[in-house]
Design a protein around this motif. Structure first.
Motif, short mmCIF file in Angstrom:
data_model
loop_
_atom_site.label_atom_id
_atom_site.label_comp_id
_atom_site.label_asym_id
_atom_site.label_seq_id
_atom_site.Cartn_x
_atom_site.Cartn_y
_atom_site.Cartn_z
N SER A 81 22.03 12.63 42.11
CA SER A 81 20.95 12.30 40.54
C SER A 81 21.30 13.43 39.30
O SER A 81 21.09 13.44 38.44
N THR A 82 21.83 14.88 39.97
CA THR A 82 22.17 15.34 38.57
C THR A 82 23.90 15.31 37.67
O THR A 82 24.26 15.79 37.11
N GLN A 83 24.86 14.70 39.43
CA GLN A 83 26.81 15.23 39.13
C GLN A 83 26.94 14.97 37.67
O GLN A 83 27.40 15.36 36.40
N PHE A 84 26.23 13.71 37.25
CA PHE A 84 27.10 13.03 35.69
C PHE A 84 25.72 13.33 34.91
O PHE A 84 27.06 13.64 33.65
N SER A 85 24.82 14.10 34.95
CA SER A 85 24.40 14.13 33.55
C SER A 85 24.72 15.69 33.44
O SER A 85 24.66 15.75 31.69
N ALA A 86 24.79 16.54 34.14
CA ALA A 86 25.45 17.69 34.22
C ALA A 86 26.49 17.65 33.46
O ALA A 86 27.16 18.14 32.42
N TYR A 87 27.82 16.68 33.86
CA TYR A 87 29.17 16.79 33.42
C TYR A 87 28.59 15.69 31.81
O TYR A 87 29.35 16.49 30.71
N MET A 88 28.05 15.29 31.36
CA MET A 88 27.16 14.70 29.88
C MET A 88 26.96 16.32 29.40
O MET A 88 27.30 15.88 28.19
N SER A 89 26.28 16.95 30.20
CA SER A 89 25.93 18.23 29.10
C SER A 89 26.35 18.81 28.55
O SER A 89 26.68 19.34 27.52
N ARG A 90 27.56 18.95 29.82
CA ARG A 90 28.27 20.05 29.42
C ARG A 90 29.51 19.52 28.27
O ARG A 90 30.09 20.72 27.01
N VAL A 91 29.70 18.45 28.64
CA VAL A 91 30.98 17.25 27.05
C VAL A 91 30.42 18.59 26.15
O VAL A 91 31.09 18.83 24.76
N LYS A 92 28.71 18.07 26.17
CA LYS A 92 28.21 17.69 24.49
C LYS A 92 27.90 19.46 23.71
O LYS A 92 27.77 19.54 22.97
N SER A 93 28.04 19.53 24.80
CA SER A 93 27.65 21.28 24.30
C SER A 93 28.53 22.42 24.71
O SER A 93 27.62 23.89 23.96
N THR A 94 29.43 22.00 25.08
CA THR A 94 30.32 23.09 25.15
C THR A 94 30.78 23.32 24.31
O THR A 94 31.50 22.86 23.20
N ASP A 95 31.20 24.70 23.45
CA ASP A 95 32.24 25.12 22.52
C ASP A 95 32.84 25.97 22.69
O ASP A 95 34.10 26.37 21.58
N CYS A 96 33.72 25.80 24.11
CA CYS A 96 35.19 26.42 24.11
C CYS A 96 35.88 24.43 24.42
O CYS A 96 35.62 24.10 25.72
#
Length: 147
Positions: free
Chosen positions: A61-76
């Protein structure tokens, strides 16, 4: 409730004595019904998961949404390029708890001892085919091109 994809010709196993979840450190036992097996593809090999059922359902239930959050929030930008290189995840995965045999590409099915049913290992919210390709193109817009 998940669709039962069970193959009646497959004999599933039982947890080994002293088996415990690599994430929660809870015992994995027949009595607790928290034993899970995974089928990797394309070999269709079944193996015991080293995560217990609650951990597996959490990842689904969380792996896909966690990936999307990381892509949208990373500053690296280096992290972003690494994330985009693998593309959005479709199937549940963990290299330590669900290692893939050589030549296999993903976990396709899961079997829960709790109810004796097989189900898809596809992540909640994940997309495939043309929809996945569109998402990849959309996510590439987060890459900063220097120059």
């Amino acid at each position: 409730m998940s669709e039962d994809l069970s193959d009646p010709t497959v004999a599933h196993g039982k947890p080994t004595p002293d088996m415990c979840c690599l994430c929660s450190y809870e015992d994995i036992t027949e009595e607790d019904g928290n034993y899970v097996e995974y089928m990797s593809s394309p070999s269709h090999t079944w193996s015991p998961s080293l995560f217990e059922l609650p951990t597996i359902t959490h990842l689904l239930s969380t792996q896909f949404s966690a990936y999307m959050s990381r892509v949208k929030s990373t500053d690296c930008q280096a992290e972003l390029r690494r994330l985009l290189a693998s593309g959005p995840p479709v199937w549940v995965s963990d290299k330590a708890a669900m290692p893939l045999p050589e030549g296999d590409t993903h976990v396709e099915r899961l079997w829960y001892a709790e109810d004796g049913k097989e189900r898809s290992a596809r992540l909640v919210g994940s997309v495939v085919g043309e929809e996945r390709e569109r998402l990849i193109e959309e996510l590439r817009e987060f890459v900063v091109v220097e120059g």
